[in-house]
Motif scaffolding. Structure first.
Motif, PDB file in Angstrom:
ATOM      1  N   ALA A 167       3.498   6.087  26.825  1.00 41.94           N
ATOM      2  CA  ALA A 167       4.950   6.065  26.677  1.00 41.94           C
ATOM      3  C   ALA A 167       5.590   5.686  27.989  1.00 41.94           C
ATOM      4  CB  ALA A 167       5.454   7.451  26.244  1.00 41.94           C
ATOM      5  N   THR A 168       6.841   5.285  27.941  1.00 40.18           N
ATOM      6  CA  THR A 168       7.599   4.984  29.143  1.00 40.18           C
ATOM      7  C   THR A 168       8.773   5.930  29.234  1.00 40.18           C
ATOM      8  OG1 THR A 168       8.770   3.281  27.905  1.00 40.18           O
ATOM      9  CG2 THR A 168       6.901   2.558  29.219  1.00 40.18           C
ATOM     10  N   PHE A 169       9.461   5.881  30.371  1.00 41.31           N
ATOM     11  CA  PHE A 169      10.470   6.895  30.644  1.00 41.31           C
ATOM     12  C   PHE A 169      11.801   6.257  31.060  1.00 41.31           C
ATOM     13  CE2 PHE A 169       6.274   8.456  31.239  1.00 41.31           C
ATOM     14  CZ  PHE A 169       6.291   9.709  30.684  1.00 41.31           C
ATOM     15  N   PRO A 170      12.400   5.439  30.191  1.00 44.51           N
ATOM     16  CA  PRO A 170      13.607   4.717  30.561  1.00 44.51           C
ATOM     17  C   PRO A 170      14.869   5.552  30.337  1.00 44.51           C
ATOM     18  CG  PRO A 170      12.919   4.041  28.395  1.00 44.51           C
ATOM     19  CD  PRO A 170      11.930   5.076  28.854  1.00 44.51           C
ATOM     20  N   LEU A 171      15.006   6.681  31.031  1.00 46.15           N
ATOM     21  CA  LEU A 171      16.073   7.630  30.723  1.00 46.15           C
ATOM     22  C   LEU A 171      17.456   7.018  30.864  1.00 46.15           C
ATOM     23  CD1 LEU A 171      17.034  10.468  30.059  1.00 46.15           C
ATOM     24  CD2 LEU A 171      16.819  11.038  32.476  1.00 46.15           C
ATOM     25  N   LEU A 172      17.782   6.465  32.021  1.00 44.49           N
ATOM     26  CA  LEU A 172      19.148   6.007  32.251  1.00 44.49           C
ATOM     27  C   LEU A 172      19.501   4.825  31.368  1.00 44.49           C
ATOM     28  CD1 LEU A 172      19.372   6.351  36.134  1.00 44.49           C
ATOM     29  CD2 LEU A 172      20.217   7.913  34.382  1.00 44.49           C
ATOM     30  N   ALA A 173      18.597   3.866  31.253  1.00 40.45           N
ATOM     31  CA  ALA A 173      18.890   2.687  30.438  1.00 40.45           C
ATOM     32  C   ALA A 173      19.019   3.050  28.970  1.00 40.45           C
ATOM     33  CB  ALA A 173      17.793   1.641  30.626  1.00 40.45           C
ATOM     34  N   VAL A 174      18.196   3.952  28.475  1.00 38.70           N
ATOM     35  CA  VAL A 174      18.274   4.343  27.073  1.00 38.70           C
ATOM     36  C   VAL A 174      19.581   5.047  26.787  1.00 38.70           C
ATOM     37  CG1 VAL A 174      17.266   5.834  25.309  1.00 38.70           C
ATOM     38  CG2 VAL A 174      15.781   4.494  26.778  1.00 38.70           C
ATOM     39  N   THR A 175      20.019   5.916  27.689  1.00 43.81           N
ATOM     40  CA  THR A 175      21.209   6.699  27.394  1.00 43.81           C
ATOM     41  C   THR A 175      22.446   5.832  27.301  1.00 43.81           C
ATOM     42  OG1 THR A 175      21.527   7.154  29.759  1.00 43.81           O
ATOM     43  CG2 THR A 175      20.310   8.769  28.491  1.00 43.81           C
ATOM     44  N   GLN A 176      22.456   4.690  27.967  1.00 39.38           N
ATOM     45  CA  GLN A 176      23.611   3.811  27.872  1.00 39.38           C
ATOM     46  C   GLN A 176      23.745   3.240  26.469  1.00 39.38           C
ATOM     47  OE1 GLN A 176      23.150   0.884  30.920  1.00 39.38           O
ATOM     48  NE2 GLN A 176      23.248   2.369  32.574  1.00 39.38           N
ATOM     49  N   ARG A 177      22.639   3.186  25.720  1.00 39.76           N
ATOM     50  CA  ARG A 177      22.663   2.546  24.411  1.00 39.76           C
ATOM     51  C   ARG A 177      22.472   3.523  23.272  1.00 39.76           C
ATOM     52  NH1 ARG A 177      18.613  -2.344  24.386  1.00 39.76           N
ATOM     53  NH2 ARG A 177      19.697  -2.631  22.417  1.00 39.76           N
ATOM     54  N   ALA A 178      21.765   4.625  23.512  1.00 34.31           N
ATOM     55  CA  ALA A 178      21.313   5.456  22.410  1.00 34.31           C
ATOM     56  C   ALA A 178      22.032   6.775  22.271  1.00 34.31           C
ATOM     57  CB  ALA A 178      19.808   5.711  22.546  1.00 34.31           C
ATOM     58  N   ALA A 179      22.687   7.277  23.284  1.00 41.07           N
ATOM     59  CA  ALA A 179      23.321   8.588  23.181  1.00 41.07           C
ATOM     60  C   ALA A 179      24.371   8.720  24.275  1.00 41.07           C
ATOM     61  CB  ALA A 179      22.281   9.690  23.313  1.00 41.07           C
ATOM     62  N   LYS A 180      25.187   9.759  24.199  1.00 45.50           N
ATOM     63  CA  LYS A 180      26.213   9.977  25.198  1.00 45.50           C
ATOM     64  C   LYS A 180      25.574  10.322  26.537  1.00 45.50           C
ATOM     65  CE  LYS A 180      29.718  11.554  21.927  1.00 45.50           C
ATOM     66  NZ  LYS A 180      30.596  12.677  21.518  1.00 45.50           N
ATOM     67  N   ARG A 181      26.017   9.624  27.575  1.00 47.10           N
ATOM     68  CA  ARG A 181      25.387   9.812  28.872  1.00 47.10           C
ATOM     69  C   ARG A 181      25.508  11.242  29.368  1.00 47.10           C
ATOM     70  NH1 ARG A 181      27.475   4.695  32.430  1.00 47.10           N
ATOM     71  NH2 ARG A 181      27.531   3.195  30.735  1.00 47.10           N
ATOM     72  N   CYS A 182      26.655  11.866  29.148  1.00 46.57           N
ATOM     73  CA  CYS A 182      26.842  13.222  29.676  1.00 46.57           C
ATOM     74  C   CYS A 182      25.934  14.219  28.973  1.00 46.57           C
ATOM     75  CB  CYS A 182      28.298  13.648  29.576  1.00 46.57           C
ATOM     76  SG  CYS A 182      29.060  13.348  27.988  1.00 46.57           S
TER      77      CYS A 182
END
Length: 206
Positions: A60-75
């Motif tokens: 698996a990979t760990f694209p936390l910041l990039a994913v949150t911009q598209r998949a869920a609320k950043r906060c």
């Protein structure tokens, strides 16, 4: 915390995050490179990931910041990645269809929490149910639950993707009940809350 909803008092407050966007290939590559760099610079961190059964860079990979911009609320993601929810034993549910990044988000949250010193375990739901059933057949029921209550968080990945016997659903329900107010549970699922009784076997366990 941006938003949270309480789904009854039995299993504590759940933060429901709906994943909507798939993760691009370049984001996967970025997350993998970041993970490899972090583990090379901090072998103790890599050892902790292995110890707690977390998927490695090959799985698996760990694209936390990039994913949150598209998949869920950043906060919401920042709150989970900070590990602040662990102190209150709050739970989180990541809901979405296949390919929307739920497992990546869960693993990224786990990665961040472990880096902060937390202890956790990762299981697919089917694998965990198989372990619980094997434990019951060996008359060792409760040992895995006792071990998991010493963790700060447990990830249950892919709830509802594959079926299992009603007895397995009941064992899973009893485990989650045991973890209540002892450890945080992060669940990824493609099921709406109203469909959860089909997993646990009885409407009264939803």
């Amino acid at each position: 915390m941006c938003s949270s909803e309480e789904f009854g008092q039995e299993h504590g407050p759940l933060l429901a995050v709906r994943a909507q966007g798939a993760v691009a290939d370049d984001t996967h590559d970025m997350g993998s490179r970041l993970f490899q760099l972090q583990t090379r610079l901090c072998p103790i961190f890599a050892m902790r990931l292995t110890l707690f059964g977390m998927p490695t860079a090959s799985q698996a990979t760990f694209p936390l910041l990039a994913v949150t911009q598209r998949a869920a609320k950043r906060c919401q993601m920042r709150d989970l990645a900070s590990g602040a929810f662990l102190a209150e034993q709050r739970n989180a549910v990541l809901i979405g269809g296949t390919g929307t990044g739920k497992s990546h988000l869960a693993i990224a949250i786990a990665w961040a929490c472990i880096r902060g010193g937390a202890r956790g375990r990762f299981y697919t739901v089917v694998d965990l149910v198989n372990r619980l059933e094997s434990e019951a057949r060996a008359s060792r029921q409760g040992r895995l639950a006792e071990y998991l209550t010493r963790m700060d968080f447990i990830i249950l990945d892919e709830l509802g993707y594959l079926p299992f016997a009603q007895t397995g659903g009941q064992l899973l329900f009893h485990l989650i009940s045991r973890l209540y107010e002892r450890a945080s549970v992060i669940i990824t699922t493609n099921l709406a809350f109203g469909d959860w009784p089909s997993v646990f076997g009885e409407p009264t366990t939803s």
